[in-house]
Design a protein around this motif. Sequence first.
Motif, short mmCIF file in Angstrom:
data_model
loop_
_atom_site.label_atom_id
_atom_site.label_comp_id
_atom_site.label_asym_id
_atom_site.label_seq_id
_atom_site.Cartn_x
_atom_site.Cartn_y
_atom_site.Cartn_z
N HIS A 15 0.83 -1.19 0.00
CA HIS A 15 0.00 0.00 0.00
C HIS A 15 0.87 1.25 0.00
O HIS A 15 2.01 1.23 0.45
N GLU A 16 0.31 2.30 -0.50
CA GLU A 16 0.99 3.58 -0.41
C GLU A 16 0.95 4.02 1.05
O GLU A 16 -0.10 3.96 1.71
N LEU A 17 2.09 4.42 1.55
CA LEU A 17 2.20 4.74 2.97
C LEU A 17 2.16 6.24 3.19
O LEU A 17 2.69 7.02 2.39
N SER A 18 1.57 6.63 4.31
CA SER A 18 1.58 8.04 4.71
C SER A 18 2.96 8.40 5.24
O SER A 18 3.79 7.52 5.53
N SER A 19 3.21 9.66 5.41
CA SER A 19 4.51 10.09 5.94
C SER A 19 4.72 9.57 7.36
O SER A 19 5.84 9.24 7.75
N GLU A 20 3.63 9.47 8.14
CA GLU A 20 3.73 8.94 9.50
C GLU A 20 4.10 7.46 9.49
O GLU A 20 4.92 7.00 10.30
N GLN A 21 3.51 6.70 8.56
CA GLN A 21 3.83 5.29 8.45
C GLN A 21 5.27 5.08 7.99
O GLN A 21 5.95 4.18 8.50
N ILE A 22 5.72 5.89 7.07
CA ILE A 22 7.11 5.81 6.61
C ILE A 22 8.06 6.11 7.76
O ILE A 22 9.05 5.41 7.97
N SER A 23 7.74 7.13 8.53
CA SER A 23 8.57 7.48 9.68
C SER A 23 8.57 6.35 10.71
O SER A 23 9.63 6.00 11.26
N TYR A 24 7.42 5.75 10.97
CA TYR A 24 7.32 4.64 11.90
C TYR A 24 8.17 3.47 11.41
O TYR A 24 8.93 2.87 12.17
N TYR A 25 8.04 3.13 10.14
CA TYR A 25 8.81 2.03 9.55
C TYR A 25 10.32 2.28 9.71
O TYR A 25 11.06 1.39 10.14
N LYS A 30 15.50 1.10 12.16
CA LYS A 30 16.70 1.63 12.81
C LYS A 30 16.90 0.99 14.18
O LYS A 30 18.00 0.57 14.53
N ASP A 31 15.82 0.87 14.94
CA ASP A 31 15.93 0.28 16.27
C ASP A 31 16.28 -1.20 16.22
O ASP A 31 17.04 -1.70 17.05
N PRO A 58 3.80 -5.78 4.43
CA PRO A 58 4.69 -6.19 3.32
C PRO A 58 6.10 -5.61 3.44
O PRO A 58 7.08 -6.26 3.10
N TYR A 59 6.18 -4.41 3.97
CA TYR A 59 7.48 -3.75 4.12
C TYR A 59 8.30 -4.40 5.24
O TYR A 59 9.51 -4.62 5.10
N PHE A 60 7.64 -4.71 6.36
CA PHE A 60 8.34 -5.39 7.45
C PHE A 60 8.80 -6.78 7.03
O PHE A 60 9.91 -7.20 7.34
N ILE A 61 7.96 -7.49 6.30
CA ILE A 61 8.33 -8.83 5.86
C ILE A 61 9.49 -8.78 4.88
O ILE A 61 10.43 -9.57 4.98
N ARG A 62 9.49 -7.83 3.98
CA ARG A 62 10.62 -7.68 3.06
C ARG A 62 11.90 -7.33 3.82
O ARG A 62 12.97 -7.85 3.52
N PHE A 63 11.79 -6.46 4.82
CA PHE A 63 12.94 -6.11 5.65
C PHE A 63 13.50 -7.35 6.35
O PHE A 63 14.72 -7.57 6.37
#
Length: 138
Positions: A15-25, A30-31, A58-63
């Motif tokens: 999905h297209e992510l909001s700026s808040e979701q991108i920042s959270y990801y 990083k952590d 999907p982004y977490f799984i790819r990471f």
Amino acid sequence: TDSRKNTRIENVVEHELSSEQISYYKTVVKDILTASRSSLRAVYASLSSDFGLQNLLPYFIRFMFDQQLHILKVDPRPLWSLQRLQSLLCMVQCMLSNPSIELEAYLHKLNPFILTVMVNRLLSSSLTDDHWALRDYA
């Protein structure tokens, strides 16, 4: 009857992510990569209980897959390999325990990740690392 008529295919889309979701990801990634205990506790608590994380799956799984691939391609394994794999497995556990996340559509992607940790011949290059505990956790 044609068996293809009864086949249901579900596409797992990013999905297209909001700026808040991108920042959270980016914060979670990083952590996980820096692996400080206090920041990991906060990440795990957040992944276990926060709402609105479904689009990030999907982004977490790819990471997680990218990190696992990086660890398993390097010979000898990095000293931090077991710790990183443990952190990634904790991510999976936290997402499984989050009632607002539906992981069913992603199980076909998570199972190979978990099974690789369980059965891979060499997870660490150190003979003193307790890779059995990590395999049991997986």
